[in-house]
Design an enzyme around this catalytic site. Structure first.
Site, PDB file in Angstrom:
ATOM      1  N   PHE A 149      30.537  48.286  56.991  1.00 20.40           N
ATOM      2  CA  PHE A 149      28.738  48.323  57.772  1.00 20.40           C
ATOM      3  C   PHE A 149      27.571  48.595  55.851  1.00 20.40           C
ATOM      4  CE2 PHE A 149      28.768  52.669  58.625  1.00 20.40           C
ATOM      5  CZ  PHE A 149      28.079  53.221  57.992  1.00 20.40           C
ATOM      6  N   LYS A 173      34.039  37.526  57.657  1.00 19.32           N
ATOM      7  CA  LYS A 173      33.185  38.386  59.545  1.00 19.32           C
ATOM      8  C   LYS A 173      33.045  39.829  58.623  1.00 19.32           C
ATOM      9  CE  LYS A 173      33.901  41.255  61.892  1.00 19.32           C
ATOM     10  NZ  LYS A 173      33.022  42.248  62.114  1.00 19.32           N
ATOM     11  N   GLU A 176      28.875  43.682  62.397  1.00 23.48           N
ATOM     12  CA  GLU A 176      27.850  43.493  62.908  1.00 23.48           C
ATOM     13  C   GLU A 176      26.665  44.182  63.247  1.00 23.48           C
ATOM     14  OE1 GLU A 176      31.105  44.732  63.845  1.00 23.48           O
ATOM     15  OE2 GLU A 176      30.989  45.544  65.207  1.00 23.48           O
ATOM     16  N   ARG A 177      26.485  45.811  62.517  1.00 22.75           N
ATOM     17  CA  ARG A 177      25.021  45.967  62.002  1.00 22.75           C
ATOM     18  C   ARG A 177      24.488  46.293  61.101  1.00 22.75           C
ATOM     19  NH1 ARG A 177      27.340  48.522  65.638  1.00 22.75           N
ATOM     20  NH2 ARG A 177      29.063  49.240  65.917  1.00 22.75           N
ATOM     21  N   SER A 226      37.351  51.948  58.585  1.00 20.53           N
ATOM     22  CA  SER A 226      37.302  53.016  59.031  1.00 20.53           C
ATOM     23  C   SER A 226      39.163  53.443  58.684  1.00 20.53           C
ATOM     24  CB  SER A 226      37.258  53.734  60.095  1.00 20.53           C
ATOM     25  OG  SER A 226      37.441  53.046  61.442  1.00 20.53           O
ATOM     26  N   CYS A 281      32.271  55.452  50.665  1.00 19.12           N
ATOM     27  CA  CYS A 281      33.234  56.067  51.077  1.00 19.12           C
ATOM     28  C   CYS A 281      33.852  56.721  49.797  1.00 19.12           C
ATOM     29  CB  CYS A 281      33.688  54.648  51.331  1.00 19.12           C
ATOM     30  SG  CYS A 281      34.616  54.064  49.651  1.00 19.12           S
ATOM     31  N   GLU A 384      36.500  62.635  58.316  1.00 16.98           N
ATOM     32  CA  GLU A 384      35.754  61.942  57.653  1.00 16.98           C
ATOM     33  C   GLU A 384      33.770  61.832  58.090  1.00 16.98           C
ATOM     34  OE1 GLU A 384      35.488  57.855  57.330  1.00 16.98           O
ATOM     35  OE2 GLU A 384      34.864  58.356  54.789  1.00 16.98           O
TER      36      GLU A 384
HETATM   37  P1  NAD Z   1      34.369  50.488  61.243  1.00 20.02           P
HETATM   38  O1  NAD Z   1      35.782  50.045  60.791  1.00 20.02           O
HETATM   39  O2  NAD Z   1      34.090  50.612  62.412  1.00 20.02           O
HETATM   40  O3  NAD Z   1      34.365  48.864  61.114  1.00 20.02           O
HETATM   41  C1  NAD Z   1      34.396  47.721  59.464  1.00 20.02           C
HETATM   42  C2  NAD Z   1      34.761  46.258  60.305  1.00 20.02           C
HETATM   43  O4  NAD Z   1      35.429  46.431  61.098  1.00 20.02           O
HETATM   44  C3  NAD Z   1      33.849  46.057  60.406  1.00 20.02           C
HETATM   45  O5  NAD Z   1      33.388  44.501  60.000  1.00 20.02           O
HETATM   46  C4  NAD Z   1      34.020  45.662  62.357  1.00 20.02           C
HETATM   47  O6  NAD Z   1      33.263  44.843  63.277  1.00 20.02           O
HETATM   48  C5  NAD Z   1      35.575  45.569  62.078  1.00 20.02           C
HETATM   49  N1  NAD Z   1      36.088  46.182  63.132  1.00 20.02           N
HETATM   50  C6  NAD Z   1      35.709  47.782  63.842  1.00 20.02           C
HETATM   51  N2  NAD Z   1      36.556  47.723  65.336  1.00 20.02           N
HETATM   52  C7  NAD Z   1      37.699  47.153  65.095  1.00 20.02           C
HETATM   53  C8  NAD Z   1      38.586  47.033  65.862  1.00 20.02           C
HETATM   54  N3  NAD Z   1      38.765  47.513  66.923  1.00 20.02           N
HETATM   55  N4  NAD Z   1      39.427  45.777  65.800  1.00 20.02           N
HETATM   56  C9  NAD Z   1      38.977  44.738  64.263  1.00 20.02           C
HETATM   57  N5  NAD Z   1      38.238  44.534  64.044  1.00 20.02           N
HETATM   58  C10 NAD Z   1      37.361  45.837  64.024  1.00 20.02           C
HETATM   59  O7  NAD Z   1      34.497  50.367  59.835  1.00 20.02           O
HETATM   60  P2  NAD Z   1      32.520  50.956  59.913  1.00 20.02           P
HETATM   61  O8  NAD Z   1      31.771  51.924  60.062  1.00 20.02           O
HETATM   62  O9  NAD Z   1      31.742  49.306  59.674  1.00 20.02           O
HETATM   63  O10 NAD Z   1      32.239  51.649  58.315  1.00 20.02           O
HETATM   64  C11 NAD Z   1      32.342  52.714  57.519  1.00 20.02           C
HETATM   65  C12 NAD Z   1      33.877  53.163  57.438  1.00 20.02           C
HETATM   66  O11 NAD Z   1      34.525  52.313  56.546  1.00 20.02           O
HETATM   67  C13 NAD Z   1      34.388  55.076  57.097  1.00 20.02           C
HETATM   68  O12 NAD Z   1      35.183  55.186  57.436  1.00 20.02           O
HETATM   69  C14 NAD Z   1      34.312  54.200  55.384  1.00 20.02           C
HETATM   70  O13 NAD Z   1      35.170  55.479  54.463  1.00 20.02           O
HETATM   71  C15 NAD Z   1      35.218  53.181  54.885  1.00 20.02           C
HETATM   72  N6  NAD Z   1      34.854  52.520  53.890  1.00 20.02           N
HETATM   73  C16 NAD Z   1      35.490  53.049  53.163  1.00 20.02           C
HETATM   74  C17 NAD Z   1      36.160  51.838  52.028  1.00 20.02           C
HETATM   75  C18 NAD Z   1      37.233  51.645  50.326  1.00 20.02           C
HETATM   76  O14 NAD Z   1      36.605  51.392  50.136  1.00 20.02           O
HETATM   77  N7  NAD Z   1      37.715  52.441  51.239  1.00 20.02           N
HETATM   78  C19 NAD Z   1      34.549  51.452  51.011  1.00 20.02           C
HETATM   79  C20 NAD Z   1      33.665  51.052  52.138  1.00 20.02           C
HETATM   80  C21 NAD Z   1      33.531  52.532  53.507  1.00 20.02           C
END
Ligand code: NAD
Length: 499
Positions: A149, A173, A176-177, A226, A281, A384
């Site tokens: 998101f 994909k 969804e937020r 994450s 991140c 985190e």
């Molecule tokens: P998230 O892991 O909750 O979601 C990321 C994506 O995964 C979304 O599209 C979501 O729909 C999908 N998803 C969520 N749960 C899932 C599941 N159980 N099975 C399959 N798909 C699933 O992350 P977020 O809250 O959207 O983003 C924040 C996180 O992203 C933080 O941990 C941040 O550090 C990380 N981030 C990392 C980087 C990097 O380059 N390392 C960059 C930006 C964000």
């Protein structure tokens, strides 16, 4: 309330699964839209369309594909404000920060205009007598990306721009937020000349992600989000034989040496710790001053800067420092971790727990927090937080500070503030973290370098953007060729060196 859609085969299409997720306005706490959550059947349809469109795109010469990117850059600039508004409305970040989100994606699109050069292969004339050898980089076919998101424009573009420039079809994909901006990007790509079916947006949750992971036509998966989900996607995608790169969470340390300019260090920490409400991140979430004297001076400089931060909705003007966090659940998690810090004995120097904004009492705003005397066993240090919370861990020496950054399970980014070139060089050389700043708090590499963390912040061997992305989105084929006049001998039974 608006019902959002998918973007499939060149059109916005309604979801058919009957499942939806609420999209909030984080500043007010109100539900402003619903996004459809795709079923496996809807994913299948998008994959089928992508697979049918991709071969003709792969045959289109790379210069023509690059021209689509050129036009896309023009359209991104034209619609910059509209895109940024859509981001701020659903994500909550300030308007200038939302423009930065688009800009940092746009720069990768600019890099992809160089696709004809980047896709040139290798050639050896006379690898053996009368024998030529050449390697070419060919597209994978249908690629997919799953994005977080916090950067709804930048991260999708980091994936789909190189994928498409290499001749692939791409299914996004998004989170969804905040799904509106990704839908707008898909429309703009088509306005730029991309044939339909090559960039599709399928909104959804785990069901859609699993359908992509298990689909045998999908050749590659890019993921940013994450760490637990990154690990899940990496293992399931790899087990299905796909090419996978996954980028996860972070806990970025900034070492502050006693010789650093403390005003500069404090300014850097405030921007990197609280900008975008800490939902980056590459945010700095741990300050590591070396020595008690440096720590005291740093805290003294930080407190008034933090107390002055202006927290508010993006509509309140460009001088707002940061906005709300993304959901009520995120707010609750952050405040829960802050409480754990207090309970476990950290010193809460700036307490934002009672923060409330008049007129926006139901918004997901979190006041800024600063902890001192945090220790590595505390939850606020190990986890985190992804919120406006900065932890200070006092180190007794440079070696101890380096050790803290190195022993943490995450390894996305880090920084050192010092005037001493030797110390900075030693740090950059030894630290086991993917992106390092020297007097730069958020060292996000530019488009022509590549972005990626180490340890639990990154899974897979190629980074995002830069030349790595052209390797990730192509596979190498090597041809060894000779013509009849070069064939001098009969059957060969043994391997031997080339003549
Ligand atoms: P998230 O892991 O909750 O979601 C990321 C994506 O995964 C979304 O599209 C979501 O729909 C999908 N998803 C969520 N749960 C899932 C599941 N159980 N099975 C399959 N798909 C699933 O992350 P977020 O809250 O959207 O983003 C924040 C996180 O992203 C933080 O941990 C941040 O550090 C990380 N981030 C990392 C980087 C990097 O380059 N390392 C960059 C930006 C964000």
């Amino acid at each position: 309330m608006q019902d959002l859609t998918h973007y499939v085969d060149g059109a916005r299409v309604a979801g058919t699964s009957g499942r939806f997720a609420d999209v909030f306005n984080p500043a007010t706490g109100e539900v402003q839209a619903r996004t459809p959550l795709a079923s496996a059947a809807e994913v299948d349809r998008a994959v089928e369309i992508a697979a049918a469109a991709q071969p003709a795109w792969a045959e289109t010469n790379p210069q023509r594909r690059a021209r689509v990117m050129m036009k896309f850059v023009e359209l991104l600039n034209r619609d910059m404000d509209k895109l940024a508004e859509a981001i701020s409305r659903e994500h909550g970040k300030t308007f200038p920060d939302a423009k930065g989100d688009v800009q940092r994606g746009l720069e990768v699109v600019e890099f992809c205009i160089g696709a004809p050069h980047l896709l040139k292969g290798e050639y050896t004339d006379n690898a053996g007598r009368g024998i030529d050898m050449y390697s070419m980089r060919q597209p994978l076919g249908v690629c997919a990306g799953i994005t977080p998101f916090n950067f709804p424009a930048m991260i999708p573009m980091w994936m789909f721009a190189p994928a498409l420039a290499c001749g692939n079809a791409f299914i996004l994909k998004p989170s969804e937020r905040d799904p509106s901006c990704p839908l707008m990007l898909a429309e703009l790509m088509e306005e730029a000349g991309l044939p339909k079916g090559l960039l599709q947006v399928v909104n959804g949750d785990k069901e859609a992600v699993d359908a992509l992971l298990d689909h045998e036509v999908v050749q590659s998966i890019g993921f940013v989000g994450s760490t637990p989900i990154a690990q899940y996607i990496y293992s399931r995608g790899c087990a299905a034989g796909k090419r996978v790169q996954c980028f996860g969470g972070a806990k970025n340390h900034m070492i502050v040496m006693p010789d650093a300019d403390m005003d500069q260090a404090a300014d850097a920490l405030v921007g990197a710790g609280y900008g975008a409400a800490g939902e980056r991140c590459m945010a700095i979430s741990v300050a590591v001053p070396v020595g008690d004297e440096a720590a005291d001076r740093l805290i003294e400089k930080l407190v008034p800067r933090i107390e002055k931060l202006k927290v508010g909705p993006y509509t309140a003007g460009d001088d707002v420092d940061y906005g709300p966090v993304v959901t009520a659940a995120a707010k609750e998690k952050i405040l829960g971790l802050v409480q754990s810090g207090v309970d476990q004995g950290a010193e809460l120097v700036v307490d934002g727990r009672n923060f409330s904004l008049q007129g926006y009492e139901d918004g997901f705003f979190v006041g800024p927090h600063l902890f001192d005397r945090v220790t590595p066993d505390m939850d606020i240090y190990r986890q985190e937080i992804f919120g406006p919370v900065l932890s200070t861990v006092r180190a007794g020496s440079y070696e101890e500070a380096l050790g803290l950054a190195m022993d943490h399970e995450y390894g996305n980014g880090t920084a050192i503030f010092t005037r001493d070139g030797d110390t900075a060089r030693d740090f950059a050389n030894r630290v086991n973290i993917g992106m390092v700043g020297v007097n730069v708090p958020i060292p996000v590499p530019l488009a022509y370098h590549s972005f990626g963390g180490w340890k639990k912040s990154g899974f897979g061997d190629l980074n995002q953007h830069g030349t790595d992305s052209f390797k990730f989105y192509t596979r190498t084929k090597t041809v060894t060729a000779r013509w009849p006049s070069g064939i001098k001998e009969g059957g060969e039974f043994n391997f031997r060196a080339m003549d």
